[in-house]
Motif scaffolding. Structure first.
Motif, short mmCIF file in Angstrom:
data_model
loop_
_atom_site.label_atom_id
_atom_site.label_comp_id
_atom_site.label_asym_id
_atom_site.label_seq_id
_atom_site.Cartn_x
_atom_site.Cartn_y
_atom_site.Cartn_z
N HIS A 22 9.27 5.42 -3.01
CA HIS A 22 10.43 4.82 -2.33
C HIS A 22 11.16 5.90 -1.51
O HIS A 22 11.57 5.66 -0.38
CB HIS A 22 11.36 4.20 -3.37
N ASN A 40 11.43 0.70 2.54
CA ASN A 40 11.90 -0.36 1.63
C ASN A 40 10.72 -1.00 0.92
O ASN A 40 9.55 -0.73 1.25
CB ASN A 40 12.69 -1.40 2.42
N GLY A 55 -0.01 2.87 3.74
CA GLY A 55 -0.41 4.28 3.72
C GLY A 55 -1.35 4.62 4.89
O GLY A 55 -1.30 5.73 5.43
N1 LIG Z 1 9.25 0.38 -2.35
C1 LIG Z 1 8.99 1.18 -1.31
N2 LIG Z 1 10.00 1.77 -0.64
C2 LIG Z 1 9.74 2.60 0.41
N3 LIG Z 1 8.50 2.90 0.84
C3 LIG Z 1 7.46 2.35 0.20
C4 LIG Z 1 7.64 1.46 -0.89
N4 LIG Z 1 6.41 1.08 -1.31
C5 LIG Z 1 5.51 1.69 -0.52
N5 LIG Z 1 6.13 2.46 0.40
C6 LIG Z 1 5.48 3.33 1.39
O1 LIG Z 1 4.26 2.74 1.84
C7 LIG Z 1 3.18 3.67 1.80
C8 LIG Z 1 2.14 3.18 0.80
O2 LIG Z 1 1.07 4.08 0.77
P1 LIG Z 1 -0.14 3.91 -0.27
O3 LIG Z 1 0.37 3.79 -1.66
O4 LIG Z 1 -1.11 4.98 0.02
O5 LIG Z 1 -0.71 2.51 0.12
P2 LIG Z 1 -2.05 2.07 0.85
O6 LIG Z 1 -2.92 1.63 -0.26
O7 LIG Z 1 -1.64 0.98 1.74
O8 LIG Z 1 -2.62 3.21 1.62
C9 LIG Z 1 3.81 5.02 1.47
O9 LIG Z 1 4.12 5.72 2.64
C10 LIG Z 1 5.08 4.64 0.71
O10 LIG Z 1 6.08 5.62 0.85
#
Ligand SMILES: Nc1ncnc2c1ncn2[C@@H]1O[C@H](COP(=O)(O)OP(=O)(O)O)[C@@H](O)[C@H]1O
Ligand SMILES: NC(=O)C1=CN([C@@H]2O[C@H](COP(=O)(O)OP(=O)(O)OC[C@H]3O[C@@H](n4cnc5c(N)ncnc54)[C@H](O)[C@@H]3O)[C@@H](O)[C@H]2O)[C@@H](O)CC1
Ligand SMILES: [K+]
Length: 505
Positions: free
Chosen positions: A412, A430, A439
């Motif tokens: 987060h 968020n 990601g």
């Molecule tokens: N609750 C949250 N609040 C803020 N950012 C989030 C939240 N959930 C996910 N993210 C952002 O989204 C991204 C998810 O990345 P990741 O876990 O590698 O997922 P993916 O499997 O899509 O690659 C990260 O940059 C993370 O900081």
């Protein structure tokens, strides 16, 4: 914005009092006014408030908020956690002021009946703030359990009571707030994933603490806010051509995972790369050429996975590797060859990190300044299991220094560890972004910024801020539930525009 420890926060208060000739009680009044404004803006005239106060200055804030709400005609009830001792000086002064205003206090504590809380009541938690010493026990722990069990919305003042500002509070009783209103700057304990259930949404309220203190006091951590992101942003030059902004290479995608490559590619182009080549398995050819016509496509020899490297990696100004690539032996060989031949920083994400975790001998091959983007599970696979997020932050800093790399521990408030200097926590983003593909968007954006010549630390700070900001803009038009990673891509432009100097160019 710097992130100070509890002790530094106390010094900041004291410095502000000494240097600006504001009295301590007046600083408390300012803090209470800021909280009261927030509460009045959020809750309608019919909402009753019940304030639970300790006997330190956090409780003093609560008493002052109760008086200010009462003065605005709101229904307030106040319970004080009795410990048989006098309260702090400012608590006692606010107790007198509240009595003058005609608001009664009730005591909570051992042997006393719990107050009744109607279904509409909003609870304000002013039990303990930065003065907390150790986990709560006895009557203090009982009040926290009573409030957490009651199901009413809780707004915590400064810190959810029981949460340590500087160390893990895992296991101890801590208030589970819907919102936390903190003063001056966030505290480390509020930013870690493990605190999420306690902090709720964090709001940093300006109470006019001394900017001079903040400027001159070194801090271990900084908050990546708009000002910090703007300080790293470099506007595009009017006479630029596509070669000015680099040639990015993405090694991404696999059979059934071409979407990861598409999202990274779109983000890379929206992130400003001058040219983009995607090297993907052959099955990705029609997918990428149709969905991202701006990108060039280099097919792998294999139909379904990445097995080879494009010739002459030096042609590319930045390389992003990992989304959707899988962890097969052939792909592992490709990553090893990439690490051996790349002479510029890489962005490594997803399966590239999983391959590194299985082959730790590859870690020393990482080019200096490379950016690793693990989420907590990938992080533990890479660097071992951790008992708390505080421990992860410590490891991230140590590994960033040892590997001379940048480690983004995603969450987060994504944590950015750099080889030297402070650690950073991101301020934007968020829960709508908690969806597969977010990601991949970050990887594309990081690669784009590196390709444009941003130094790796600047690229990392700017990318996490822009990525989260795009999410914050997108969620206004969508909802937390419906937000798609491609919506992040669509709002990257609006996020960049927030950083444009005025007037622009
Ligand atoms: N609750 C949250 N609040 C803020 N950012 C989030 C939240 N959930 C996910 N993210 C952002 O989204 C991204 C998810 O990345 P990741 O876990 O590698 O997922 P993916 O499997 O899509 O690659 C990260 O940059 C993370 O900081
Ligand atoms: N001038 C200032 O210093 C300002 C302080 N402010 C408020 O003051 C707070 C800090 O106040 P204090 O330093 O008085 O500290 P707190 O009010 O956070 O806590 C101190 C009180 O908690 C008790 N306590 C601590 N740990 C305990 C434990 N484990 N179990 C049971 N009791 C425990 C102490 O005995 C003391 O009564 C901030 O969080 C903020 O809310 C704001 O009013 C802004 C200005
Ligand atoms: K509190």
């Amino acid at each position: 914005m710097k992130i100070f420890s509890a002790a530094q926060t106390r010094d900041w208060d004291a410095y502000s009092i000494a240097q600006t000739s504001i009295r301590s009680i007046d600083l408390m009044e300012r803090a209470a006014e800021a909280c009261t404004r927030w509460l009045l803006a959020r809750y309608g005239a019919d909402t009753p408030f019940h304030l639970f106060c300790g006997k330190g200055n956090n409780g003093g804030d609560g008493l002052a908020i109760a008086r200010l709400l009462h003065a605005r005609g709101r229904r307030v009830a106040v319970s004080v956690l009795e410990n048989g001792k006098d309260g702090s000086f400012d608590f006692e002064e606010n107790r007198r002021r509240l009595a003058q205003a005609g608001v009664p206090l009730q005591a909570v504590g051992p042997g006393l009946a719990w107050p009744l809380l109607s279904a509409e009541t909003v609870v304000v938690d002013a039990l303990f703030g930065t003065g907390l010493k150790g986990p709560l026990q006895g009557a203090a722990a009982d009040v926290v359990r009573f409030l957490n069990g009651h199901g009413r919305a809780i707004i915590s003042i400064d810190l959810p009571s029981g949460l340590d500002a500087d160390a893990s509070s895992a296991g101890g009783p801590v208030i589970r707030a819907a919102h936390t209103l903190t003063f001056g700057a966030p505290k480390t304990g509020q930013l870690l994933q493990e605190s999420g259930a306690f902090v709720g949404l964090l709001h940093v309220l300006d109470i006019g603490l001394s900017p001079a203190f903040a400027a001159q006091t070194p801090a271990d951590y900084e908050f990546v806010d708009e000002a910090l992101a703007r300080s790293r942003f470099r506007p595009r030059q009017p006479f630029a051509h596509k070669g000015t902004y680099g040639h990015a290479l993405l090694l991404a995608g696999g059979y059934g995972k071409m979407g990861a490559a598409v999202m990274a590619a779109l983000a890379c182009l929206r992130g400003g790369a001058g040219l983009l080549t995607c090297h993907s398995p052959r099955c990705g050819y029609p997918v990428l050429q149709t969905t991202v016509p701006e990108a060039m496509f280099l097919p792998d020899d294999s139909e379904e996975q990445l097995t080879t490297l494009p010739a002459d990696l030096d042609r590319y100004t930045a390389i992003g590797i990992g989304p959707g690539i899988g962890t097969s032996t052939e792909t592992t060989g490709m990553l090893k060859a990439c690490l051996e031949s790349a002479r510029r920083p890489l962005v490594l994400d997803a399966d590239a990190l999983n391959i590194l975790a299985r082959n730790p001998g590859l870690l020393p091959l990482l080019p200096e300044g490379s950016i690793l983007t693990p989420h907590p599970k990938e992080f533990d696979r890479l660097f071992g299991a951790h008992a708390s997020d505080f421990d992860r932050v410590t490891t991230a800093r140590a590994q960033a220094a040892a590997l001379q790399c940048i480690i983004l521990l995603k969450g987060h408030h994504t944590f950015i560890a750099t080889p030297a200097g402070p650690g950073y926590f991101n301020s934007t983003g968020n829960a709508g972004m908690a969806k597969g593909g977010s990601g991949d968007v970050l990887t594309g954006l990081l690669t784009a910024l590196l390709a444009q010549g941003y130094a790796p630390t600047d690229a990392a700070l700017l990318a996490v801020w822009l990525h989260g900001k795009a999410g914050d803009i997108a969620v206004e038009k969508q909802s937390y539930e419906s937000l798609l990673p491609t919506d992040l891509v669509a709002q990257l432009g609006a996020a960049f525009r927030c950083l444009y100097p005025v007037p622009f160019p």
